[in-house]
Design an enzyme around this catalytic site. Structure first.
Site, mmCIF file in Angstrom:
data_model
loop_
_atom_site.group_PDB
_atom_site.id
_atom_site.type_symbol
_atom_site.label_atom_id
_atom_site.label_comp_id
_atom_site.label_asym_id
_atom_site.label_seq_id
_atom_site.Cartn_x
_atom_site.Cartn_y
_atom_site.Cartn_z
ATOM 1 N N LYS A 60 0.840 -1.206 0.000
ATOM 2 C CA LYS A 60 0.000 0.000 0.000
ATOM 3 C C LYS A 60 0.874 1.256 0.000
ATOM 4 C CE LYS A 60 -3.828 -2.302 2.360
ATOM 5 N NZ LYS A 60 -4.617 -2.480 3.598
ATOM 6 N N GLN A 96 -4.339 -1.817 9.702
ATOM 7 C CA GLN A 96 -4.358 -3.111 9.022
ATOM 8 C C GLN A 96 -5.030 -4.158 9.908
ATOM 9 O OE1 GLN A 96 -3.282 -3.536 5.821
ATOM 10 N NE2 GLN A 96 -3.992 -5.643 5.900
ATOM 11 N N ASP A 135 -10.549 3.173 4.399
ATOM 12 C CA ASP A 135 -11.040 1.797 4.274
ATOM 13 C C ASP A 135 -12.563 1.773 4.098
ATOM 14 O OD1 ASP A 135 -9.048 -0.186 4.320
ATOM 15 O OD2 ASP A 135 -8.819 -0.055 6.501
HETATM 16 N N1 GUN Z 1 -7.128 -6.772 6.060
HETATM 17 C C1 GUN Z 1 -7.596 -7.449 4.983
HETATM 18 N N2 GUN Z 1 -8.171 -6.603 4.100
HETATM 19 C C2 GUN Z 1 -8.061 -5.371 4.635
HETATM 20 C C3 GUN Z 1 -8.462 -4.070 4.186
HETATM 21 O O1 GUN Z 1 -9.045 -3.879 3.121
HETATM 22 N N3 GUN Z 1 -8.141 -3.053 5.020
HETATM 23 C C4 GUN Z 1 -7.513 -3.232 6.207
HETATM 24 N N4 GUN Z 1 -7.292 -2.161 6.978
HETATM 25 N N5 GUN Z 1 -7.136 -4.414 6.647
HETATM 26 C C5 GUN Z 1 -7.408 -5.475 5.854
#
Ligand code: GUN
Length: 286
Positions: free
Chosen positions: A54, A98, A121
């Protein structure tokens, strides 16, 4: 019949290029780059990979990215204090924590603490409420990616029967809302659904987001249907989706591979959400 493979890498590259152009315009207008902060608690290797991916993607489109890694013993109070600090930081347009987080931390408390305008998110109650109401807000990234894959693949949506397998907050629930907004008729299936295979066979669009390697078999799929595979399952044989790709590709009209399908578009839409969040904040405070 052999399915048209929808190339997630190409679709994601197109989205990232649109975002990069938007970042250039944003910088010209506001004299700064949009800022994204990723928070990771603990050192789970999969989370580490996602966070690194990311941050790299954000840098590549000209954003300012920051990664914060906290020890896996971090308390809710300490995480809350960090979130509050980032909520108040005018250089930060988007942040995410995350998932999953260690057991002493609460995902709902986190989702409620991040300011909705910085919640890129889209997991906060306010943003999920906006999505349900059809109001502008941050929409979860994976479901947005799925909609773009369907659109760029040329899959007809109007009046189509979409079956979503999975009811998670991250994918299944927001996915069903987005499909509904594009005039699909939506069925949300899950682990207790009766006659799942029979139900899936009625789908024009099948979105598999269950987290079970190769659960969707060829005889679950109506010939010509669009099959979108959200699964990422680590198996002894390597990475597998929720769909038995080889056999389903013989039957389906469209299919997304794993890897190289939904995954790359998720990160692309995180960038898109961050740019949109930066514009919203800047226009309010201009
Ligand atoms: N863990 C798995 N998918 C995601 C996501 O889209 N965002 C976040 N913050 N954690 C995740």
């Amino acid at each position: 019949m052999s399915a048209q493979v929808i190339d997630g890498k190409a679709v994601a590259a197109a989205v990232r290029s649109e975002v990069a152009d938007g970042v250039t315009q944003f910088r010209a207008k506001y004299g700064r780059a949009p800022g994204l902060v990723g928070i990771q608690v603990g050192d789970d290797p999969a989370s580490e990979l996602y966070q690194a991916g990311k941050a790299r993607a954000a840098d590549e489109v000209g954003m300012v990215s920051r990664r914060i890694t906290l020890p896996d013993t971090t308390s809710q109070a300490d995480l809350d204090a960090l979130i509050d600090e980032l909520n108040a930081d005018t250089s930060v347009d988007g942040m995410l924590v995350q998932l999953p987080v260690p057991a002493q931390l609460s995902e709902p408390l986190i989702a409620n603490r991040i300011h909705p305008d910085k919640d890129v998110d889209g997991f906060s109650p306010v943003n999920l409420g906006r999505l349900m109401r059809g109001e502008p807000g941050n929409i979860p990234c994976t479901p947005q990616g799925v909609m773009r894959l369907l659109r760029d693949g040329g899959v007809p949506l109007e009046g189509a029967h979409a079956v979503v397998i999975g009811r998670s907050l991250i994918v299944g629930k927001p996915q069903s809302m987005l499909l509904l907004q594009t005039n699909c008729t939506v069925t949300v299936a899950h682990s207790r659904t009766r006659n799942l295979a029979e139900l899936c066979r009625q789908a024009d669009i099948l979105v598999a987001a269950v987290g079970q390697a190769e659960m969707v078999r060829a005889d679950w799929v109506r010939p010509g249907a669009a099959v979108i595979d959200v699964g990422i399952n680590r198996t002894p044989d390597g990475l597998r989706g929720d769909v038995a790709y080889d056999e389903v590709a013989e039957i389906a009209g469209w299919i997304t591979p794993v890897p190289g399908g939904v995954g790359p578009t998720t990160i692309a839409y995180l960038l898109s959400n961050t740019l949109a969040a930066a514009y919203r904040r800047s226009e309010i405070h201009a």
